[in-house]
Scaffold this active site. Structure first.
Site, PDB file in Angstrom:
ATOM      1  N   LYS A   1       0.851  -1.210   0.000  1.00  0.00           N
ATOM      2  CA  LYS A   1       0.000   0.000   0.000  1.00  0.00           C
ATOM      3  C   LYS A   1       0.876   1.246   0.000  1.00  0.00           C
ATOM      4  CE  LYS A   1       0.874   1.542   4.347  1.00  0.00           C
ATOM      5  NZ  LYS A   1       1.723   2.658   4.590  1.00  0.00           N
TER       6      LYS A   1
ATOM      7  N   ALA B   1      10.621  -2.510   5.786  1.00  0.00           N
ATOM      8  CA  ALA B   1      10.716  -1.262   6.582  1.00  0.00           C
ATOM      9  C   ALA B   1      10.741  -0.034   5.673  1.00  0.00           C
ATOM     10  CB  ALA B   1      11.946  -1.276   7.488  1.00  0.00           C
TER      11      ALA B   1
ATOM     12  N   GLY C   1       4.752  -3.777   4.009  1.00  0.00           N
ATOM     13  CA  GLY C   1       5.171  -5.110   3.543  1.00  0.00           C
ATOM     14  C   GLY C   1       4.841  -6.208   4.552  1.00  0.00           C
TER      15      GLY C   1
ATOM     16  N   SER D   1       2.646  -6.161   7.069  1.00  0.00           N
ATOM     17  CA  SER D   1       1.190  -6.276   7.256  1.00  0.00           C
ATOM     18  C   SER D   1       0.546  -6.959   6.055  1.00  0.00           C
ATOM     19  CB  SER D   1       0.560  -4.887   7.420  1.00  0.00           C
ATOM     20  OG  SER D   1       1.168  -4.209   8.474  1.00  0.00           O
TER      21      SER D   1
ATOM     22  N   ASP E   1      -2.019  -1.716  10.251  1.00  0.00           N
ATOM     23  CA  ASP E   1      -2.249  -1.676   8.803  1.00  0.00           C
ATOM     24  C   ASP E   1      -2.888  -2.956   8.262  1.00  0.00           C
ATOM     25  OD1 ASP E   1      -1.258   0.875   8.442  1.00  0.00           O
ATOM     26  OD2 ASP E   1       0.761   0.217   7.871  1.00  0.00           O
TER      27      ASP E   1
END
Ligand code: C5P
Length: 294
Positions: A11, A95, A100, A102, A135
Site C-alpha cells: 500500500k 521497513a 510489507g 502487514s 495496517d
C-alpha cells in the site's frame, strides 16, 4: 495436498494525517490508503509443524515475523487450523513505508481462511488482523479506503481512478515507532486534507487526487533522516509534479495520471538509484482474485 497461493498487495498512503497522541501510546490518524500493484507471494501448505521459509536475508523466520504471528493467531482461535508451512517470496521492500509485513500477515489470514474453509468474512478477518498490526485491516480490505482510529478502522471508498507510481526506496529502513515518536504535533501548523482526497476519489477526479497528496509524518522522518527530504527534492527537481513519502518512509513516490510519463520518469530514476519500482493502483478484481487453492 492442496496449497494456497496468495498475492499480498503493498500500500501507499495518498494522505496521512496525524490528529493526536492517544493514552495507549498510539496516534489517532486519518489516512487515505491505496493498494498498489507491487506484490509478495505466499504459499501455504498443511504440514507436521509450523515452518517459514524466505530467501530474503533481512526477514526474520521466527515468531517476530508477522506472517508466523498470523498462523499462530489463527491456530489459537480455530481448532481446525493445523500446523502450516509458509513460503514467502518477497518483492515489497522491508521497513519501507509500504506495509510489507502487514501485507504478508493479511495474505496468511486470507490463505488460512480458504485452505481450512473457515468461512470468515473480510471484516471478521480484519478484527483478528488488527491484533497484529494497525495496517493489517486495510491490507485485507483495500483497494482504496479511509482509515481512522490507529489506522485499523476501515471505511472502503470507491476505487481510486487509475494512477501510476514511481517508487524510490533508499537503502535503509525507517522504524515506524521512531517516526511517530519523533513527531511534535504542537509545532505543526498545516495538516493535509483527507476530505479533499476523499472527495476527489468519489468524483473520480485524478487531478484532484494528485493535488491532495500529503503526509504529516514527513515532518518527523525528514528530521530523523534528512536524506529522505533530499530524495523528495531530487525527484521534484527531476520533473515530477506530485511527490510524497509513503507511510513513515523512507520510500518516496511520484504519482502520475499518464502511464508514458511514469515510464519515462522510471527510466530516469533507475539510472540514479538502486531500488526503483514502476507500479500502479491495484483494483478490486485483482484483490478478489488474490487467493488461489491448487
Ligand atoms: O500497529 P503497529 O504494530 O503497526 O504499530 C507499530 C508502532 O507504530 C506502534 O507501537 C506505535 O509506536 C506506532 N504507531 C502509532 N500510531 C499509529 C500506528 C502506529 O504511534 N496509529
Amino acid at each position: 495436498m492442496p496449497r494456497a497461493f496468495i498475492k499480498g498487495y503493498a500500500k501507499i498512503n495518498l494522505v496521512l494525517d496525524v490528529l493526536q497522541k492517544r493514552p495507549d501510546g498510539y496516534h489517532e490518524v486519518a489516512m487515505v490508503m491505496q493498494a498498489i500493484n507491487l506484490t509478495d507471494t505466499i504459499i501455504l501448505e498443511k504440514g507436521s509443524k509450523n515452518w517459514l521459509y524466505t530467501g530474503h536475508r533481512h526477514i526474520p523466520v521466527n515468531m517476530s515475523n508477522l506472517a508466523m504471528k498470523a498462523v499462530v493467531l489463527m491456530q489459537k482461535n480455530f481448532a481446525q487450523v493445523p500446523p502450516l508451512s509458509v513460503i514467502l517470496h518477497k518483492n515489497i521492500p522491508v521497513a519501507a513505508g509500504l506495509a510489507g509485513g502487514s501485507t504478508d500477515c493479511a495474505a496468511v489470514l486470507l490463505g488460512i481462511n480458504q485452505l481450512c474453509q473457515l468461512g470468515l468474512s473480510l471484516s471478521q478477518l480484519a478484527e483478528l488482523g488488527a491484533q497484529l498490526g494497525s495496517d493489517v485491516p486495510f491490507c485485507l480490505q483495500g483497494p482504496t479506503a479511509l482509515a481512522t482510529g490507529r489506522g485499523e478502522i476501515i471505511k472502503p471508498l470507491a476505487p481510486c481512478p487509475k494512477l501510476y507510481f514511481v517508487l524510490v526506496k533508499p537503502n535503509f529502513g525507517v522504524s515506524t515507532p521512531k517516526a511517530y515518536g519523533n513527531l511534535r504535533l504542537d509545532e505543526i501548523e498545516q495538516h493535509p486534507s483527507v476530505q479533499r482526497c476523499v472527495d476527489a476519489i468519489l468524483a473520480a477526479d485524478k487531478t484532484g487526487v494528485l493535488h491532495s497528496l500529503g503526509n504529516l509524518l514527513e515532518h518527523s522522518t525528514f528530521q530523523l533522516h534528512p536524506s529522505v527530504q533530499q530524495l523528495k527534492a531530487e525527484m521534484e527537481d527531476a520533473g515530477a509534479g506530485h511527490v510524497l513519502m509513503s507511510g513513515s518512509g523512507p520510500t518516496v513516490f511520484a504519482a502520475f495520471d499518464c502511464q508514458k510519463q511514469a515510464q519515462r520518469f522510471y527510466e530516469q530514476m533507475k539510472n540514479r538509484y538502486t531500488q526503483v519500482f514502476l507500479t500502479e493502483t491495484a483494483d478490486e478484481k485483482q484483490l478478489e482474485e488474490r487467493v488461489q487453492i491448487r
